[in-house]
Design a protein around this motif. Structure first.
Motif, PDB file in Angstrom:
ATOM      1  N   GLU A   1       0.762  -1.194   0.108  1.00  0.00           N
ATOM      2  CA  GLU A   1       0.039   0.170   0.141  1.00  0.00           C
ATOM      3  C   GLU A   1       0.828   1.141   0.142  1.00  0.00           C
ATOM      4  OE1 GLU A   1      -2.768  -0.132   3.262  1.00  0.00           O
ATOM      5  OE2 GLU A   1      -3.415   2.112   2.968  1.00  0.00           O
TER       6      GLU A   1
ATOM      7  N   ALA B   1       2.434   1.780  -3.412  1.00  0.00           N
ATOM      8  CA  ALA B   1       1.570   2.208  -4.374  1.00  0.00           C
ATOM      9  C   ALA B   1       1.397   3.807  -4.022  1.00  0.00           C
ATOM     10  CB  ALA B   1       0.325   1.526  -4.338  1.00  0.00           C
TER      11      ALA B   1
ATOM     12  N   CYS C   1       4.216   5.890  -5.517  1.00  0.00           N
ATOM     13  CA  CYS C   1       3.887   6.058  -6.804  1.00  0.00           C
ATOM     14  C   CYS C   1       3.059   7.215  -7.188  1.00  0.00           C
ATOM     15  CB  CYS C   1       3.732   4.890  -7.289  1.00  0.00           C
ATOM     16  SG  CYS C   1       4.572   3.336  -7.160  1.00  0.00           S
ATOM     17  N   ASP C   2       1.655   7.128  -6.410  1.00  0.00           N
ATOM     18  CA  ASP C   2       0.824   8.036  -6.711  1.00  0.00           C
ATOM     19  C   ASP C   2       1.636   9.509  -6.451  1.00  0.00           C
ATOM     20  OD1 ASP C   2      -1.871   8.798  -7.147  1.00  0.00           O
ATOM     21  OD2 ASP C   2      -2.017   9.287  -5.124  1.00  0.00           O
TER      22      ASP C   2
ATOM     23  N   PHE D   1       9.640  -3.072  -5.369  1.00  0.00           N
ATOM     24  CA  PHE D   1       8.457  -3.754  -5.814  1.00  0.00           C
ATOM     25  C   PHE D   1       8.686  -5.148  -5.884  1.00  0.00           C
ATOM     26  CE2 PHE D   1       6.003  -5.435  -9.351  1.00  0.00           C
ATOM     27  CZ  PHE D   1       4.711  -5.522  -8.905  1.00  0.00           C
TER      28      PHE D   1
ATOM     29  N   PHE E   1      -0.589  -4.678  -3.848  1.00  0.00           N
ATOM     30  CA  PHE E   1      -0.017  -3.323  -4.573  1.00  0.00           C
ATOM     31  C   PHE E   1      -0.896  -3.001  -5.918  1.00  0.00           C
ATOM     32  CE2 PHE E   1       2.305  -1.490  -7.934  1.00  0.00           C
ATOM     33  CZ  PHE E   1       3.029  -0.242  -7.331  1.00  0.00           C
ATOM     34  N   GLN E   2      -1.146  -3.983  -6.513  1.00  0.00           N
ATOM     35  CA  GLN E   2      -1.939  -3.714  -7.920  1.00  0.00           C
ATOM     36  C   GLN E   2      -3.412  -2.920  -7.683  1.00  0.00           C
ATOM     37  OE1 GLN E   2      -3.942  -7.230  -9.493  1.00  0.00           O
ATOM     38  NE2 GLN E   2      -3.546  -6.640 -11.522  1.00  0.00           N
TER      39      GLN E   2
ATOM     40  N   TYR F   1      -2.693   0.426  -6.620  1.00  0.00           N
ATOM     41  CA  TYR F   1      -2.257   1.172  -7.634  1.00  0.00           C
ATOM     42  C   TYR F   1      -3.131   1.534  -8.646  1.00  0.00           C
ATOM     43  CZ  TYR F   1       1.253   2.904 -11.344  1.00  0.00           C
ATOM     44  OH  TYR F   1       1.834   3.447 -12.043  1.00  0.00           O
ATOM     45  N   SER F   2      -4.115   0.691  -8.883  1.00  0.00           N
ATOM     46  CA  SER F   2      -5.121   0.774 -10.039  1.00  0.00           C
ATOM     47  C   SER F   2      -6.244   1.929  -9.376  1.00  0.00           C
ATOM     48  CB  SER F   2      -5.759  -0.456 -10.439  1.00  0.00           C
ATOM     49  OG  SER F   2      -6.376  -1.009  -9.284  1.00  0.00           O
TER      50      SER F   2
ATOM     51  N   LEU G   1      -4.239   5.146  -9.770  1.00  0.00           N
ATOM     52  CA  LEU G   1      -4.441   5.480 -11.221  1.00  0.00           C
ATOM     53  C   LEU G   1      -5.474   5.933 -11.767  1.00  0.00           C
ATOM     54  CD1 LEU G   1      -2.742   5.638 -13.991  1.00  0.00           C
ATOM     55  CD2 LEU G   1      -3.584   3.182 -14.197  1.00  0.00           C
TER      56      LEU G   1
ATOM     57  N   GLU H   1       3.677   7.474 -16.891  1.00  0.00           N
ATOM     58  CA  GLU H   1       2.541   6.447 -16.392  1.00  0.00           C
ATOM     59  C   GLU H   1       2.653   5.297 -17.421  1.00  0.00           C
ATOM     60  OE1 GLU H   1       0.224   6.545 -14.144  1.00  0.00           O
ATOM     61  OE2 GLU H   1      -0.340   8.454 -13.831  1.00  0.00           O
TER      62      GLU H   1
ATOM     63  N   THR I   1      -1.062  -6.163 -15.614  1.00  0.00           N
ATOM     64  CA  THR I   1      -1.217  -4.984 -16.077  1.00  0.00           C
ATOM     65  C   THR I   1      -2.458  -4.565 -17.065  1.00  0.00           C
ATOM     66  OG1 THR I   1       0.486  -4.883 -17.652  1.00  0.00           O
ATOM     67  CG2 THR I   1       1.269  -4.166 -15.742  1.00  0.00           C
TER      68      THR I   1
END
Lengths: 82, 734
Positions: free
Chosen positions: B380, B383, B386-387, B413, B422-423, B426-427, B430, B445, B461
């Protein structure tokens, strides 16, 4: 006029307009894709025949081209027309 | 000159020949001709070949014996005398061998044809000059002197080890003479190996056993390793100066055994201390020494891994609450990683085993679930990190900086076990970036997505990719919609743009949206767009997500105009005030049809920014509030973003996300079990568990109890059955 709208960015999601949940041929969800595809959406569209029955495009194409199907809709046995 | 046999006097000819031979073996120029042999050996009436063989043989015996006497004239050190005489003899013999080619041929023929020649001293068959000469040297010079020679060589080398100057070329010549003299094709180097190498190695071994033990007793490990390195280097050099190339590796192996292997425990024990002190030089030296012996660096690997793990956990503990925030947490990990990576690069030659140890350590730091506060939070936090990087903000970094940071994020990662968590996060992030249009750049991105794909594969992905596709598709739709409007002359009175998303591709959550009355000002856009869309894509239904829509309002206060960036809900409420100055809370609810939670939040946000006023004295927005339009609104800026309180929501969201990850996991688990059993038909419990773990490792690490539960669930659903009369076998049921 105290306030007025200058611009608006709206968000919407789309889904298929169907009564059934699943395709009558592959039994997969319309929101998903046919068994040959990996991704639902534009790459695996739905089609409606003139009889108003709906299938994954890939499924019905495979069906009407198979020798036993006689170009009939698998649901109502009328001639399949797009 | 003729090749015909002629009559000769052997004694005359031999005298002549012998003089020439003496000159040549003494390495002086001479003009002997091979013809002389021809004449002797084919002479009439009797060829003198046999006699000649005997004489030549005797000649060498005499000559070598004389040389030996000469060598022995020097009392203490035989080496220089031996070396110089050997060099001369060897060169001369070589020349003689070439000149006397006819003789050599004859000698070989004699031996192989089994001729009647009986040598005078029994063991001597005729042989080519070279072979004969070496044999005589061995018998009459080397054998009698060998003990003293060997003693001399060893003591010279010991002198060299102790730093005294010696004449290396003399030693090399003597040693090489042994190589040359061992000319038995069945056991090449036999003389060299038995007479010299064996005692030499033994001497070397005991020398270093003694020296190493003495040195390590008086010095610390750091100094000992320096000495050891010097010893090994110089021994390497010494071997090249004095020995045959076949011995290089044996000498170094022996030295390693005495210098490194014998004291390995003491060296290895210092490893942790050196890492702690970041003593790079010592680490480099230790690595290079221990790498020489099998299994030598193993304790280093363990020490390194433990050290990194401990350092990581300590750092996270030190950060305490800050470790719950993405930036300090990820930064701390990156610093730790690059520090140790640097050690591996500078001190350990980028050794794969150490890289593996580092990886192992990081996996246990990041996936640690017991000790730290951020336990299990890594996916978490990463992610979220990254945000922060990919979101437009005031501390915008350059494109290159962002990309570099993202590359580093990928390093971390890779260690994460809960890649599916994470996915999910992340999504979500995103989706927010894309819908709100706050992504820093498309390039950054897509670079990140490409990196994730490289680590986890295509499937990982696809959803992220589809969100991007929707963005471009929406752009096209907006363009054609605007063309459609201008062609048909349909004004909307507002600037309107649309995002049409695909159901399922976006992590928009299953939370029920509040009902909502679209403000009249926006209704026209909705109707026209729906008509346009329905025509363009038949069979599709649009579902408007008002909680994600937003817009800009222009508000006028006297002469001042403001631009208000607001959400759909905020717009809907503010637009009501075009008709009246005051609304009660319940009136607003009726007009907008919003549910209480959303209405309260939205009204509060408008009160906070002072666009609306509560009736005097009231503290908070309640059921009975009266909300009055603030005609005296004023602000320094002309562009104002009306923020809504979101804190509580994110925490709830995070819980929700974790829950949905868990649901997904059990589905993935069941699918994996069925997939495996379908292909294997019958498997034992342990094998099945193993395979499941392998298959899922790129997404997450399933817990064993969870796997067991899934297997039982599948047995209940009749996908599997237990094999009868066995304890732990399953069958796949088609």
């Amino acid at each position: 006029m105290k306030v007025r709208v200058k611009n608006w960015s709206a968000v919407a999601v789309w889904r298929w307009k169907v009564d059934d949940d699943t395709c009558g041929i592959c039994r997969m969800a319309f929101d998903g894709c046919c068994t040959d595809c990996r991704l639902p959406g534009d790459e695996c569209p739905l089609v409606w025949g003139q009889c108003k029955h709906c299938f994954h495009m890939h499924c019905i194409l495979k069906w009407v081209h198979s020798p036993n199907a006689n170009q009939l809709c698998p649901m109502c046995r009328q001639e399949w027309k797009f | 000159m003729t090749l015909k046999p002629v009559s000769i006097n052997f004694d005359d000819k031999w005298r002549e020949l012998r003089q020439q031979m003496e000159l040549i073996v003494g390495e002086q120029s001479s003009e002997v001709s091979g013809m002389i042999f021809h004449e002797v050996c084919t002479a009439r009436p009797t060829p003198f070949a046999d006699k000649l063989f005997r004489e030549v043989s005797a000649f060498f015996s005499r000559h070598v014996t004389a040389l030996r006497e000469g060598i022995l004239e020097q009392e203490s050190n035989l080496l220089p005398g031996y070396a110089s005489r050997w060099s001369t003899f060897d060169a001369g013999t070589g020349y003689l061998h070439m000149v006397f080619e006819f003789y050599n041929k004859l000698a070989t023929k004699h031996t192989t044809s089994g001729a009647s020649f009986q040598p005078d001293d029994g063991s001597n068959t005729p042989m080519p000059i070279m072979t004969l000469a070496y044999k005589r040297w061995r018998e009459h010079c080397f054998e009698p002197l060998k003990t003293r020679l060997l003693h001399n060589i060893l003591s010279e080398i010991e002198k060299d080890r102790n730093g005294e100057d010696i004449n290396s070329s003399v030693i090399l010549t003597v040693v090489n003479s042994l190589v040359t003299l061992s000319n038995d094709p069945k056991a090449p180097l036999d003389l060299y190996k038995t007479q010299f190498e064996a005692p030499f190695l033994q001497g070397t071994s005991s020398y270093y056993r003694r020296e190493a033990a003495a040195y390590i007793a008086d010095h610390d490990i750091s100094a000992y390793m320096r000495k050891a390195e010097a010893w090994l280097d110089s021994e390497q050099l010494r071997a090249r100066k004095h020995l045959d190339s076949s011995s290089y590796s044996s000498v170094i192996k022996l030295c390693e055994a005495e210098i490194v292997t014998a004291h390995r425990e003491k060296i290895q024990a210092e490893c942790t201390r050196f890492i702690d002190q970041d003593a790079r030089e010592d680490l480099t030296r230790m690595y290079h020494l221990l790498r020489r012996i099998p299994g030598g660096i193993d304790p280093m690997l363990v020490a390194f891994e433990q050290n990194v793990t401990a350092a990581g956990l300590k750092e996270i503990e030190r950060l305490s609450d800050a470790a719950q925030k993405p930036e300090p947490y990820v930064d701390a990990l990156l610093v730790l990683h690059s520090k140790h990576n640097d050690i591996i690069r500078t001190s350990f030659d980028n050794d794969n085993q150490l890289i593996a140890a580092l990886d192992k350590a990081f996996r246990s730091i990041i996936n640690d679930t017991a000790k730290s506060k951020s336990a299990g939070k890594a996916p978490e936090l990463l992610a979220a990190f990254c945000d922060q990087l990919l979101k437009k903000s005031n501390k915008n970094q350059s494109e290159a900086e962002i990309e570099e940071k993202l590359q580093q994020v990928i390093k971390i990662f890779k260690y994460i076990e809960g890649k599916d968590i994470f996915q999910k996060f992340y999504s979500k992030f995103l989706a927010k970036r894309l819908i709100h249009g706050v992504s820093v750049s498309d390039e950054a991105e897509s670079m990140m997505i490409a990196e994730l794909k490289a680590v986890c594969g295509y499937d990982y992905t696809t959803k992220l990719q589809r969100m991007f596709t929707d963005m471009t598709v929406s752009e096209d739709i907006n363009k054609t919609f605007n063309e459609f409007r201008s062609n048909n002359d349909i004004p909307l009175n507002i600037e309107f743009s649309m995002l049409v998303l695909q159901t399922g591709a976006w992590p928009l959550g299953s939370a029920v949206q509040s009902p909502f009355n679209i403000p009249a000002e926006l209704e026209k856009s909705v109707t026209i767009f729906e008509a346009f869309y329905g025509k363009k894509y038949s069979g599709r239904k649009l579902n408007w997500l008002h909680h994600l829509s937003k817009g800009d309002l222009r508000a006028t206060y006297g002469s001042k105009r403001y631009e208000l960036q607001s959400t759909n809900y905020q717009m809907a409420i503010l637009l009501q005030y075009n008709n009246e100055d005051v609304y009660s809370y319940s009136q607003l609810r009726q007009l907008t049809n919003l549910n209480d939670a959303d209405l309260k939040k939205t009204v509060k946000s408008l009160v906070d920014v002072k666009l609306l006023n509560l009736d005097s004295g009231a503290e908070d927005v309640t059921e009975s509030s009266l909300l009055k339009y603030n005609r005296a609104f004023s602000n320094k800026r002309t562009k104002i973003k009306i923020t809504t309180a979101v804190q509580a929501e994110t925490k709830e969201e995070s819980v929700q996300t974790h829950k949905s990850v868990n649901d997904d996991r059990s589905l993935y688990l069941q699918a994996a079990i069925v997939r495996i059993m379908k292909s294997r038909k019958t498997l034992s419990h342990n094998q099945l568990v193993q395979e499941v773990i392998v298959q899922l490792s790129s997404r997450f690490q399933p817990a064993i109890p969870m796997i067991k539960k899934s297997i039982e669930g599948l047995i209940d659903k009749a996908y599997l059955e237990r094999v009868e009369n066995t304890l732990d076998k399953y069958n796949y049921l088609a």
